[in-house]
Each structure stands twice: as C-alpha cells, then as structure tokens.
Design a protein around this motif. Structure first.
Motif, PDB file in Angstrom:
ATOM      1  N   ALA A  17      55.719  29.581  45.146  1.00 27.56           N
ATOM      2  CA  ALA A  17      57.180  29.566  44.968  1.00 27.56           C
ATOM      3  C   ALA A  17      57.845  30.837  45.481  1.00 27.56           C
ATOM      4  N   ALA A  18      57.056  31.852  45.852  1.00 26.60           N
ATOM      5  CA  ALA A  18      57.605  33.156  46.218  1.00 26.60           C
ATOM      6  C   ALA A  18      58.655  33.090  47.332  1.00 26.60           C
ATOM      7  N   PRO A  19      58.435  32.357  48.428  1.00 25.76           N
ATOM      8  CA  PRO A  19      59.478  32.316  49.475  1.00 25.76           C
ATOM      9  C   PRO A  19      60.806  31.786  48.960  1.00 25.76           C
ATOM     10  N   LEU A  20      60.761  30.751  48.143  1.00 21.67           N
ATOM     11  CA  LEU A  20      61.991  30.189  47.589  1.00 21.67           C
ATOM     12  C   LEU A  20      62.649  31.167  46.623  1.00 21.67           C
ATOM     13  N   LEU A  21      61.826  31.846  45.829  1.00 23.28           N
ATOM     14  CA  LEU A  21      62.359  32.826  44.884  1.00 23.28           C
ATOM     15  C   LEU A  21      62.990  34.018  45.609  1.00 23.28           C
ATOM     16  N   LEU A  22      62.384  34.442  46.711  1.00 23.58           N
ATOM     17  CA  LEU A  22      62.934  35.565  47.473  1.00 23.58           C
ATOM     18  C   LEU A  22      64.281  35.202  48.092  1.00 23.58           C
ATOM     19  N   GLN A  23      64.408  33.958  48.562  1.00 22.10           N
ATOM     20  CA  GLN A  23      65.700  33.505  49.072  1.00 22.10           C
ATOM     21  C   GLN A  23      66.751  33.520  47.960  1.00 22.10           C
ATOM     22  N   GLY A  24      66.343  33.059  46.787  1.00 23.10           N
ATOM     23  CA  GLY A  24      67.265  33.075  45.655  1.00 23.10           C
ATOM     24  C   GLY A  24      67.625  34.483  45.234  1.00 23.10           C
ATOM     25  N   LEU A  25      66.650  35.395  45.291  1.00 18.60           N
ATOM     26  CA  LEU A  25      66.910  36.789  44.941  1.00 18.60           C
ATOM     27  C   LEU A  25      67.907  37.420  45.913  1.00 18.60           C
ATOM     28  N   TRP A  26      67.789  37.091  47.195  1.00 16.79           N
ATOM     29  CA  TRP A  26      68.723  37.621  48.181  1.00 16.79           C
ATOM     30  C   TRP A  26      70.145  37.121  47.907  1.00 16.79           C
ATOM     31  N   MET A  27      70.270  35.843  47.560  1.00 18.82           N
ATOM     32  CA  MET A  27      71.581  35.304  47.221  1.00 18.82           C
ATOM     33  C   MET A  27      72.124  35.963  45.954  1.00 18.82           C
ATOM     34  N   THR A  28      71.264  36.197  44.977  1.00 16.97           N
ATOM     35  CA  THR A  28      71.691  36.875  43.749  1.00 16.97           C
ATOM     36  C   THR A  28      72.167  38.289  44.057  1.00 16.97           C
ATOM     37  N   ALA A  29      71.467  38.997  44.942  1.00 17.22           N
ATOM     38  CA  ALA A  29      71.858  40.354  45.307  1.00 17.22           C
ATOM     39  C   ALA A  29      73.231  40.363  45.975  1.00 17.22           C
ATOM     40  N   LYS A  30      73.462  39.432  46.901  1.00 18.19           N
ATOM     41  CA  LYS A  30      74.771  39.347  47.559  1.00 18.19           C
ATOM     42  C   LYS A  30      75.854  39.006  46.556  1.00 18.19           C
ATOM     43  N   LEU A  31      75.536  38.103  45.643  1.00 13.32           N
ATOM     44  CA  LEU A  31      76.510  37.709  44.631  1.00 13.32           C
ATOM     45  C   LEU A  31      76.849  38.880  43.714  1.00 13.32           C
ATOM     46  N   CYS A  32      75.833  39.647  43.319  1.00 15.52           N
ATOM     47  CA  CYS A  32      76.065  40.801  42.446  1.00 15.52           C
ATOM     48  C   CYS A  32      76.944  41.840  43.131  1.00 15.52           C
ATOM     49  N   LEU A  33      76.655  42.127  44.394  1.00 22.05           N
ATOM     50  CA  LEU A  33      77.467  43.102  45.117  1.00 22.05           C
ATOM     51  C   LEU A  33      78.923  42.664  45.184  1.00 22.05           C
ATOM     52  N   ALA A  34      79.133  41.377  45.419  1.00 20.71           N
ATOM     53  CA  ALA A  34      80.495  40.866  45.545  1.00 20.71           C
ATOM     54  C   ALA A  34      81.234  40.901  44.212  1.00 20.71           C
ATOM     55  N   VAL A  35      80.610  40.341  43.161  1.00 22.85           N
ATOM     56  CA  VAL A  35      81.335  40.208  41.893  1.00 22.85           C
ATOM     57  C   VAL A  35      81.492  41.549  41.177  1.00 22.85           C
ATOM     58  N   ILE A  36      80.499  42.437  41.308  1.00 18.24           N
ATOM     59  CA  ILE A  36      80.623  43.757  40.672  1.00 18.24           C
ATOM     60  C   ILE A  36      81.682  44.587  41.390  1.00 18.24           C
ATOM     61  N   GLY A  37      81.659  44.555  42.731  1.00 19.03           N
ATOM     62  CA  GLY A  37      82.665  45.300  43.482  1.00 19.03           C
ATOM     63  C   GLY A  37      84.074  44.819  43.192  1.00 19.03           C
ATOM     64  N   LEU A  38      84.267  43.501  43.214  1.00 12.19           N
ATOM     65  CA  LEU A  38      85.583  42.947  42.921  1.00 12.19           C
ATOM     66  C   LEU A  38      85.995  43.240  41.482  1.00 12.19           C
ATOM     67  N   GLY A  39      85.036  43.141  40.562  1.00 18.62           N
ATOM     68  CA  GLY A  39      85.347  43.391  39.155  1.00 18.62           C
ATOM     69  C   GLY A  39      85.763  44.821  38.895  1.00 18.62           C
ATOM     70  N   LEU A  40      85.074  45.776  39.536  1.00 25.58           N
ATOM     71  CA  LEU A  40      85.405  47.190  39.353  1.00 25.58           C
ATOM     72  C   LEU A  40      86.796  47.515  39.894  1.00 25.58           C
ATOM     73  N   VAL A  41      87.084  47.010  41.085  1.00 24.82           N
ATOM     74  CA  VAL A  41      88.396  47.271  41.684  1.00 24.82           C
ATOM     75  C   VAL A  41      89.495  46.551  40.908  1.00 24.82           C
ATOM     76  N   GLY A  42      89.260  45.256  40.613  1.00 23.14           N
ATOM     77  CA  GLY A  42      90.250  44.499  39.859  1.00 23.14           C
ATOM     78  C   GLY A  42      90.472  45.067  38.475  1.00 23.14           C
ATOM     79  N   GLY A  43      89.397  45.514  37.835  1.00 22.06           N
ATOM     80  CA  GLY A  43      89.518  46.095  36.502  1.00 22.06           C
ATOM     81  C   GLY A  43      90.343  47.358  36.506  1.00 22.06           C
ATOM     82  N   LEU A  44      90.185  48.193  37.543  1.00 23.48           N
ATOM     83  CA  LEU A  44      90.974  49.425  37.626  1.00 23.48           C
ATOM     84  C   LEU A  44      92.457  49.102  37.781  1.00 23.48           C
ATOM     85  N   LEU A  45      92.756  48.106  38.609  1.00 23.69           N
ATOM     86  CA  LEU A  45      94.162  47.714  38.787  1.00 23.69           C
ATOM     87  C   LEU A  45      94.750  47.176  37.483  1.00 23.69           C
ATOM     88  N   ILE A  46      93.959  46.377  36.767  1.00 20.90           N
ATOM     89  CA  ILE A  46      94.428  45.829  35.490  1.00 20.90           C
ATOM     90  C   ILE A  46      94.650  46.954  34.479  1.00 20.90           C
TER      91      ILE A  46
END
Length: 221
Positions: A17-46
């Motif tokens: 299952a490792a190849p499939l899990l690594l693909q999922g991990l890469w998507m999770t990493a991209k998702l984390c970068l996006a949502v954390i970055g947006l959350g930090l900036v949006g939170g400061l504005l709020i």
C-alpha cells in the motif's frame, strides 16, 4: 495474537500500500500548506477587524468568529461541497476543503491573534508611535512579533488540530492520506494500511506536540 498481527500490522500489506499512501501523504501535505497558510492570514485579518475602533469592521468580525467557531467543520465542508451545487455552484473537492477550513480555521486563529495583540501593553504602542512609526509600522515591527511570541503555543496547538482535521477531506473523496489508506484497505481486505496511515500522522505530528509542550512548560512555571 497472530490473527491480530496479520490483520492490523501486516508489513507486507503496508509495503504493497506504500505507493498509494505516499500519494495520499503528498496531497495531505499540499492541503496542509494551503489551509494553514490561508488560516493564518485570514485569522490575522479577522483579529485586526475585531479590534478595530470602527463598528462596521468590528461587529461583522465578531459575528464571523462566533458563527464559524460554533459550526462543525464537517458540516461546513459537506454544505460547501454538496449544498452549493444546488445553487449552481460546483466546487472541486480541494477548493471545497480550502474554503471550509479557511472559514473555520481563520475564526480560531483570529481569536488567538486577538489575545496575543491584547497581551501587548498599551505602552508599547505609545512608545513606538512616539518614535515616529506609523500605526502599520508599529503593528508589524513592534506589536505583532511580541503578540505572536506570547501566543505561540496556542498557534502551534491550533495548527496541529488543523493537520488532523485534514483527514475530513476524505468525506468529499479528496485523495489525501486517510482516503488513500481506506482505498488500500478495500483493495487488500486488510486494516494494516489504516494503521500505517495512523503511524504516518504520528511521526509527523509528534515533534509538533513536543514543541508545544516545550513552549508551554516555561509559561507554567
């Protein structure tokens, strides 16, 4: 005992299952970068809006924080992904997750920022303005660095929660780590991929948990 090991800790299945899990991990990493970055900036504005002396900025920010802190992120995600199409707005899974997490996380980050900014003594503002700094320069160079330092454990704790909540993206069929592990489970008829996904989360989040503990310990003394 052997049956438990074969069903939950089967190394051969995990390797398959490792190849499939690594693909999922890469998507999770991209998702984390996006949502954390947006959350930090949006939170400061709020936070800045909620502290504004202008009522037309402050009151909507307060309402925003109250609503999206009270609303479960899963409900918000399902509404954006499955509800908005009824209004003619088709939203891709990745976009739906980013919007839902931006609304939810920015409200929590906003409260953390607000507490940090309010923890800085008013004399810091006055002293900085007396040196000729503008309001924006005072905020960026004097107040925010101190505010972030004061609430850093809370920011890190909230970020850990955000990373864990990204697993909700599997609900809208976004191929992140949990979704990939569940797909591998359905293919192999074995729960070991789910255990492997849990271990991956543990490996990545445990250092952050220890970092939070390190910062919280001096504050407790």
């Amino acid at each position: 005992m052997d049956a438990v090991i074969q069903q939950f800790f089967n190394v051969d299945v995990m390797l398959q299952a490792a190849p499939l899990l690594l693909q999922g991990l890469w998507m999770t990493a991209k998702l984390c970068l996006a949502v954390i970055g947006l959350g930090l900036v949006g939170g400061l504005l709020i936070a800045l809006a909620s502290l504004s002396p202008r009522r037309w900025l402050r009151l909507p920010a307060i309402v925003y924080v109250d609503i999206f802190r009270a609303m479960p992120p899963l409900v918000l995600l399902v509404f954006i992904y499955s509800g908005l199409p009824f209004a003619g707005l088709d939203v891709a899974p990745f976009t739906a997750v980013m919007l839902a997490f931006l609304l939810n996380n920015s409200s929590y980050y906003g409260e953390v920022y607000r507490a940090g900014i309010q923890s800085v003594p008013a004399g810091q503002w006055e002293a900085a303005r007396a040196t000729g700094l503008s309001g924006v320069q005072t905020l960026g160079s004097v107040v925010l660095p101190q505010a972030i330092r004061n609430v850093l454990p809370d920011l890190l704790s909230n970020t850990i929660e955000v990373v864990k909540l990204t697993s909700l993206a599997s609900v809208v069929s976004l191929a992140e780590l949990l979704y990939a592990a569940n797909m591998a489970r359905s293919i192999t008829y074995n729960a070991s991929p789910l255990v492997a996904a849990a271990l991956i989360y543990l490996v990545f989040l445990w250092p952050l948990v220890r970092l939070v503990s390190r910062y919280q310990r001096p504050l407790a003394i």
